[in-house]
Scaffold this motif. Structure first.
Motif, PDB file in Angstrom:
ATOM      1  N   LEU A 117      33.406  -2.237  61.776  1.00  0.00           N
ATOM      2  CA  LEU A 117      34.132  -2.586  62.989  1.00  0.00           C
ATOM      3  C   LEU A 117      34.702  -1.350  63.674  1.00  0.00           C
ATOM      4  CD1 LEU A 117      36.053  -5.784  61.843  1.00  0.00           C
ATOM      5  CD2 LEU A 117      34.054  -5.640  63.319  1.00  0.00           C
ATOM      6  N   SER A 118      34.384  -0.188  63.142  1.00  0.00           N
ATOM      7  CA  SER A 118      34.881   1.073  63.695  1.00  0.00           C
ATOM      8  C   SER A 118      33.718   1.826  64.339  1.00  0.00           C
ATOM      9  CB  SER A 118      35.533   1.895  62.572  1.00  0.00           C
ATOM     10  OG  SER A 118      36.165   3.033  63.086  1.00  0.00           O
TER      11      SER A 118
ATOM     12  N   GLU B 139      26.610   1.365  55.127  1.00  0.00           N
ATOM     13  CA  GLU B 139      27.525   0.297  55.537  1.00  0.00           C
ATOM     14  C   GLU B 139      27.840  -0.650  54.390  1.00  0.00           C
ATOM     15  OE1 GLU B 139      28.122  -1.738  58.950  1.00  0.00           O
ATOM     16  OE2 GLU B 139      27.198  -0.294  60.296  1.00  0.00           O
ATOM     17  N   ARG B 140      26.961  -0.757  53.428  1.00  0.00           N
ATOM     18  CA  ARG B 140      27.241  -1.636  52.284  1.00  0.00           C
ATOM     19  C   ARG B 140      28.391  -1.109  51.431  1.00  0.00           C
ATOM     20  NH1 ARG B 140      21.774  -1.988  49.353  1.00  0.00           N
ATOM     21  NH2 ARG B 140      21.151  -1.883  51.515  1.00  0.00           N
ATOM     22  N   PHE B 141      28.755   0.151  51.606  1.00  0.00           N
ATOM     23  CA  PHE B 141      29.846   0.759  50.846  1.00  0.00           C
ATOM     24  C   PHE B 141      31.093   0.997  51.700  1.00  0.00           C
ATOM     25  CE2 PHE B 141      25.820   2.299  48.997  1.00  0.00           C
ATOM     26  CZ  PHE B 141      25.909   1.674  47.763  1.00  0.00           C
ATOM     27  N   ARG B 142      31.147   0.386  52.884  1.00  0.00           N
ATOM     28  CA  ARG B 142      32.284   0.615  53.771  1.00  0.00           C
ATOM     29  C   ARG B 142      33.565   0.038  53.160  1.00  0.00           C
ATOM     30  NH1 ARG B 142      29.249  -3.429  56.870  1.00  0.00           N
ATOM     31  NH2 ARG B 142      30.398  -5.363  56.616  1.00  0.00           N
TER      32      ARG B 142
ATOM     33  N   PHE C  84      36.876   0.636  58.751  1.00  0.00           N
ATOM     34  CA  PHE C  84      37.967   1.415  59.334  1.00  0.00           C
ATOM     35  C   PHE C  84      38.352   2.605  58.462  1.00  0.00           C
ATOM     36  CE2 PHE C  84      38.705  -2.590  61.641  1.00  0.00           C
ATOM     37  CZ  PHE C  84      38.654  -2.076  62.928  1.00  0.00           C
ATOM     38  N   TRP C  85      38.120   2.506  57.153  1.00  0.00           N
ATOM     39  CA  TRP C  85      38.419   3.620  56.253  1.00  0.00           C
ATOM     40  C   TRP C  85      37.148   4.330  55.808  1.00  0.00           C
ATOM     41  CZ3 TRP C  85      42.696   1.477  52.484  1.00  0.00           C
ATOM     42  CH2 TRP C  85      43.885   1.317  53.213  1.00  0.00           C
ATOM     43  N   GLY C  86      36.095   4.188  56.560  1.00  0.00           N
ATOM     44  CA  GLY C  86      34.857   4.892  56.255  1.00  0.00           C
ATOM     45  C   GLY C  86      34.119   4.280  55.079  1.00  0.00           C
TER      46      GLY C  86
ATOM     47  N   SER D  67      47.658   9.099  53.515  1.00  0.00           N
ATOM     48  CA  SER D  67      46.984   9.674  54.680  1.00  0.00           C
ATOM     49  C   SER D  67      45.496   9.344  54.626  1.00  0.00           C
ATOM     50  CB  SER D  67      47.185  11.193  54.715  1.00  0.00           C
ATOM     51  OG  SER D  67      46.470  11.799  53.660  1.00  0.00           O
ATOM     52  N   SER D  68      44.791   9.761  55.636  1.00  0.00           N
ATOM     53  CA  SER D  68      43.355   9.521  55.674  1.00  0.00           C
ATOM     54  C   SER D  68      42.627  10.508  54.764  1.00  0.00           C
ATOM     55  CB  SER D  68      42.849   9.646  57.108  1.00  0.00           C
ATOM     56  OG  SER D  68      43.116  10.930  57.606  1.00  0.00           O
TER      57      SER D  68
END
Length: 182
Positions: free
Chosen positions: A37-38, A71-74, A79-81, A129-130
């Motif tokens: 979604l990012s 994307e299967r590991f998002r 939103f957090w990669g 933090s990120s």
């Protein structure tokens, strides 16, 4: 594949693909590509690091395919990669074997011996933090950092101690050269 990865793959096909190594994930056409979604500008550093590592090992893979697979590991709908525990698995999918390490000294030794590494670190305080992931390669007596910052469109050259020791390392992935097909 999930709904998001199919939808994002179709959308991303309309964006011009990058040529060569990617630096500055908030710059250029790559920044507008979708991830969960990012978008790549905010959440694509792991995808870019894997893509750059493959190019540095002369094993190019289409950026869109890498993004779709990862994307299967998002994490948190993208939103957090990407889950940084899965980076070794993602590299293996494309023919590279990687060893996960927890000490900056191990990353430095690998770089000095000519290996390419992925480096995952906290951008600020631990757990608050990120996270950012970059691809590292030896460059003379220093190292070259690919996709060092969101708005830096070129590789950054840094001394080992200035880069590795001043960041709060989570993991490093030491990439072994691809073995020729028998």
């Amino acid at each position: 594949m999930s709904f998001f990865s199919r939808r994002n793959f179709r959308y991303n096909q309309t964006i011009p693909l990058p040529e060569g190594l990617i630096n500055g994930q908030s710059l250029g056409a790559v920044s507008g590509m979708k991830f969960g979604l990012s978008n790549m500008s905010r959440s694509g550093c792991e995808v870019i690091a894997v893509y750059n590592a493959l190019l540095l090992h002369h094993l190019p893979a289409p950026f869109l395919d890498i993004a779709r697979y990862m994307e299967r590991f998002r994490v948190l709908m993208g939103f957090w990669g990407t889950n940084f525990f899965a980076l070794g698995h993602c590299l293996k999918r494309y023919g590279l074997h990687a060893k996960r390490v927890r000490k900056p000294d191990a990353v430095q030794q690998a770089l000095e011996s000519g290996k390419v590494c992925l480096y995952v670190y906290w951008c600020g305080k631990r757990l608050r933090s990120s996270v950012h992931t970059v691809c590292l390669q030896k460059h003379g007596t220093a190292m070259r950092v690919y996709n060092a910052y969101n708005r830096c469109g070129h590789p950054v050259t840094a001394k080992y101690e200035d880069y590795l020791e001043k960041r709060r390392m989570i993991f490093g992935y030491i990439i072994e050269p691809a073995e020729p097909d028998a």
